[in-house]
Structures are given as structure tokens and as C-alpha cells.
Design a protein around this motif. Structure first.
Motif, PDB file in Angstrom:
ATOM      1  N   ASP A  55       0.940  -1.303  -0.156  1.00  0.00           N
ATOM      2  CA  ASP A  55       0.258   0.073  -0.099  1.00  0.00           C
ATOM      3  C   ASP A  55       0.676   1.180   0.136  1.00  0.00           C
ATOM      4  O   ASP A  55       1.812   1.144   0.666  1.00  0.00           O
ATOM      5  CB  ASP A  55      -0.867   0.123   1.510  1.00  0.00           C
ATOM      6  N   PRO A  56       0.700   2.201  -0.804  1.00  0.00           N
ATOM      7  CA  PRO A  56       1.570   3.434  -1.071  1.00  0.00           C
ATOM      8  C   PRO A  56       1.666   4.170   0.449  1.00  0.00           C
ATOM      9  O   PRO A  56       2.773   4.639   0.654  1.00  0.00           O
ATOM     10  CB  PRO A  56       0.912   4.324  -1.852  1.00  0.00           C
ATOM     11  N   LEU A  57       0.746   4.406   1.096  1.00  0.00           N
ATOM     12  CA  LEU A  57       0.776   5.104   2.427  1.00  0.00           C
ATOM     13  C   LEU A  57       1.690   4.218   3.450  1.00  0.00           C
ATOM     14  O   LEU A  57       2.455   4.723   4.132  1.00  0.00           O
ATOM     15  CB  LEU A  57      -0.564   5.305   3.122  1.00  0.00           C
ATOM     16  N   ALA A  58       1.353   3.030   3.544  1.00  0.00           N
ATOM     17  CA  ALA A  58       2.220   2.164   4.380  1.00  0.00           C
ATOM     18  C   ALA A  58       3.767   2.212   3.685  1.00  0.00           C
ATOM     19  O   ALA A  58       4.384   2.313   4.783  1.00  0.00           O
ATOM     20  CB  ALA A  58       1.745   0.629   4.393  1.00  0.00           C
ATOM     21  N   GLY A  59       4.035   2.199   2.473  1.00  0.00           N
ATOM     22  CA  GLY A  59       5.317   2.276   2.012  1.00  0.00           C
ATOM     23  C   GLY A  59       5.992   3.533   2.340  1.00  0.00           C
ATOM     24  O   GLY A  59       7.127   3.763   2.844  1.00  0.00           O
ATOM     25  N   ALA A  60       5.189   4.526   2.253  1.00  0.00           N
ATOM     26  CA  ALA A  60       5.775   6.043   2.779  1.00  0.00           C
ATOM     27  C   ALA A  60       6.101   6.003   4.113  1.00  0.00           C
ATOM     28  O   ALA A  60       7.126   6.511   4.629  1.00  0.00           O
ATOM     29  CB  ALA A  60       4.783   6.878   2.588  1.00  0.00           C
ATOM     30  N   LEU A  61       5.360   5.677   5.053  1.00  0.00           N
ATOM     31  CA  LEU A  61       5.599   5.516   6.425  1.00  0.00           C
ATOM     32  C   LEU A  61       6.845   4.617   6.753  1.00  0.00           C
ATOM     33  O   LEU A  61       7.720   4.802   7.420  1.00  0.00           O
ATOM     34  CB  LEU A  61       4.415   5.016   7.146  1.00  0.00           C
ATOM     35  N   ARG A  62       6.842   3.490   6.102  1.00  0.00           N
ATOM     36  CA  ARG A  62       7.975   2.515   6.221  1.00  0.00           C
ATOM     37  C   ARG A  62       9.238   3.217   5.600  1.00  0.00           C
ATOM     38  O   ARG A  62      10.305   3.254   6.652  1.00  0.00           O
ATOM     39  CB  ARG A  62       7.609   1.332   5.560  1.00  0.00           C
ATOM     40  N   GLU A  63       9.260   3.979   4.906  1.00  0.00           N
ATOM     41  CA  GLU A  63      10.523   4.545   4.182  1.00  0.00           C
ATOM     42  C   GLU A  63      10.817   5.788   4.966  1.00  0.00           C
ATOM     43  O   GLU A  63      11.994   5.946   5.386  1.00  0.00           O
ATOM     44  CB  GLU A  63      10.163   5.037   2.733  1.00  0.00           C
ATOM     45  N   VAL A  64      10.047   6.597   5.605  1.00  0.00           N
ATOM     46  CA  VAL A  64      10.144   7.687   6.532  1.00  0.00           C
ATOM     47  C   VAL A  64      11.108   7.195   7.795  1.00  0.00           C
ATOM     48  O   VAL A  64      12.131   7.435   8.219  1.00  0.00           O
ATOM     49  CB  VAL A  64       8.861   8.361   6.820  1.00  0.00           C
ATOM     50  N   GLU A  65      10.635   5.798   8.450  1.00  0.00           N
ATOM     51  CA  GLU A  65      11.030   5.442   9.417  1.00  0.00           C
ATOM     52  C   GLU A  65      12.510   4.778   9.248  1.00  0.00           C
ATOM     53  O   GLU A  65      13.628   4.925   9.977  1.00  0.00           O
ATOM     54  CB  GLU A  65      10.394   4.174  10.182  1.00  0.00           C
ATOM     55  N   GLU A  66      12.400   3.785   8.011  1.00  0.00           N
ATOM     56  CA  GLU A  66      14.038   3.526   7.694  1.00  0.00           C
ATOM     57  C   GLU A  66      14.998   4.727   7.339  1.00  0.00           C
ATOM     58  O   GLU A  66      16.211   4.299   7.629  1.00  0.00           O
ATOM     59  CB  GLU A  66      13.764   2.652   6.389  1.00  0.00           C
ATOM     60  N   GLU A  67      14.706   5.687   6.903  1.00  0.00           N
ATOM     61  CA  GLU A  67      15.559   6.546   6.323  1.00  0.00           C
ATOM     62  C   GLU A  67      15.810   7.697   7.471  1.00  0.00           C
ATOM     63  O   GLU A  67      16.844   8.249   7.756  1.00  0.00           O
ATOM     64  CB  GLU A  67      14.950   7.282   4.889  1.00  0.00           C
ATOM     65  N   THR A  68      14.754   7.827   8.346  1.00  0.00           N
ATOM     66  CA  THR A  68      15.085   9.111   9.431  1.00  0.00           C
ATOM     67  C   THR A  68      15.164   8.450  10.726  1.00  0.00           C
ATOM     68  O   THR A  68      15.597   9.099  11.655  1.00  0.00           O
ATOM     69  CB  THR A  68      13.909  10.040   9.339  1.00  0.00           C
ATOM     70  N   GLY A  69      14.498   7.297  10.996  1.00  0.00           N
ATOM     71  CA  GLY A  69      14.704   6.733  12.529  1.00  0.00           C
ATOM     72  C   GLY A  69      13.294   7.118  13.063  1.00  0.00           C
ATOM     73  O   GLY A  69      13.154   6.831  14.382  1.00  0.00           O
ATOM     74  N   PHE A  70      12.600   8.007  12.395  1.00  0.00           N
ATOM     75  CA  PHE A  70      11.385   8.502  13.168  1.00  0.00           C
ATOM     76  C   PHE A  70       9.930   7.854  12.684  1.00  0.00           C
ATOM     77  O   PHE A  70       9.808   7.693  11.382  1.00  0.00           O
ATOM     78  CB  PHE A  70      11.176  10.086  13.002  1.00  0.00           C
ATOM     79  N   ARG A  71       9.185   7.758  13.629  1.00  0.00           N
ATOM     80  CA  ARG A  71       7.895   7.104  13.280  1.00  0.00           C
ATOM     81  C   ARG A  71       6.988   8.509  13.222  1.00  0.00           C
ATOM     82  O   ARG A  71       7.462   9.393  13.601  1.00  0.00           O
ATOM     83  CB  ARG A  71       7.161   6.254  14.569  1.00  0.00           C
ATOM     84  N   CYS A  72       5.754   8.403  12.627  1.00  0.00           N
ATOM     85  CA  CYS A  72       4.934   9.630  12.256  1.00  0.00           C
ATOM     86  C   CYS A  72       3.465   9.291  12.132  1.00  0.00           C
ATOM     87  O   CYS A  72       3.208   8.056  12.074  1.00  0.00           O
ATOM     88  CB  CYS A  72       5.434  10.337  11.088  1.00  0.00           C
ATOM     89  N   VAL A  73       2.783  10.259  12.239  1.00  0.00           N
ATOM     90  CA  VAL A  73       1.516  10.115  11.928  1.00  0.00           C
ATOM     91  C   VAL A  73       1.156  10.899  10.653  1.00  0.00           C
ATOM     92  O   VAL A  73       1.162  12.201  10.459  1.00  0.00           O
ATOM     93  CB  VAL A  73       0.428  10.707  13.097  1.00  0.00           C
TER      94      VAL A  73
END
Length: 140
Positions: A51-69
Motif C-alpha cells: 500500500d502506498p501510504l504504508a510504504g511511505a511510513l516505512r520509508e520515513v522510519e527506515e531513512e530518518t528513524g522517526f515514526r510519524c502520523v
């Protein structure tokens, strides 16, 4: 060229309120990718069937170390990479918790004001996303 030939990717314009400089001021997280020596918003290719949104959230955490809403859907970017179409879906996303650890793909992140982020971003299409974020947050 068919849709199957298009590289599908997703990312976020990651933001937070400043914890230090000017409390309450908006900061945007940019990532530095040493492979390209560029500054951009966190993003990456989707896994097959992801899912694109799930992928976006995964990429943010992988690249930055931050979880997000996640928040508002932002404009997608469409461009060519090595002769192939690439479409990147973006969302606004507020950072919640985490911390950055340099990795193979991203060696540095910076939290910047919107004006400073516009200046630092390498691609003009990424600068447009700063304005889209501010509009989505009703700050523009």
C-alpha cells in the motif's frame, strides 16, 4: 510505456514543531543521500503489492528513524530516472518519536524551517511540496 513500467514510490514531507530554536515553529526533515549527494524528502520504492501510504511510513522510519502520523495527501511527483517513469506519492506526516542513525542510504538529516528547507532541497519538485505542506496545515 505501460503503467507496469512505472517505478512506484512513496514518501512523506515529515514535519514537527521545533523542540528548541523557536518553540512552536514548524520544522521540516530533509534527508541527505550520499549516493546522489542530494537533499530530499524521505521516500523510496514500494515493495510489490505494498500500500502506498504504508510504504511511505516505512520509508520515513527506515531513512530518518522517526515514526510519524500521516496527514493530508500531497501532490505526487512524476519524473524520469534512467529513462523510466517514476511516480512518487506523498503525504504530510508529523514526526512523533524516534532518533536518527546514519545508514547506507541516508548519512544525515536536517530539521529546517520551511524557508531553509526550500533553499536546501536539490530538486524544484521537492520545493513545491514544502508549499503543499504549508497549505495542508493551513499555514500558507
Amino acid at each position: 510505456m505501460t503503467d507496469d513500467d512505472t517505478i512506484q514510490a512513496a514518501g512523506c514531507v515529515l514535519w514537527r514543531t521545533s523542540p528548541m530554536d523557536v518553540p512552536g515553529e514548524l520544522e521540516i526533515c530533509l534527508v541527505h543521500r550520499p549516493k546522489y549527494d542530494d537533499w530530499s524528502h524521505p521516500k523510496g520504492k514500494l515493495k510489490r503489492g505494498e500500500d502506498p501510504l504504508a510504504g511511505a511510513l516505512r520509508e520515513v522510519e527506515e531513512e530518518t528513524g522517526f515514526r510519524c502520523v500521516p496527514g493530508a495527501r500531497l501532490p505526487s511527483a512524476l519524473y524520469y530516472v534512467d529513462g523510466r517513469r517514476k511516480q512518487v506519492g506523498y503525504w504530510a506526516a508529523e514526526a512523533t518519536d524516534g532518533h536518527f542513525i546514519p545508514n547506507r542510504e541516508v548519512d544525515h538529516i536536517s530539521w529546517l524551517t520551511p524557508d531553509a528547507a526550500r533553499t536546501r532541497l536539490t530538486q524544484s519538485r521537492d520545493r513545491d511540496l514544502v508549499d503543499a505542506l504549508l497549505s495542508a496545515l493551513h499555514l500558507a
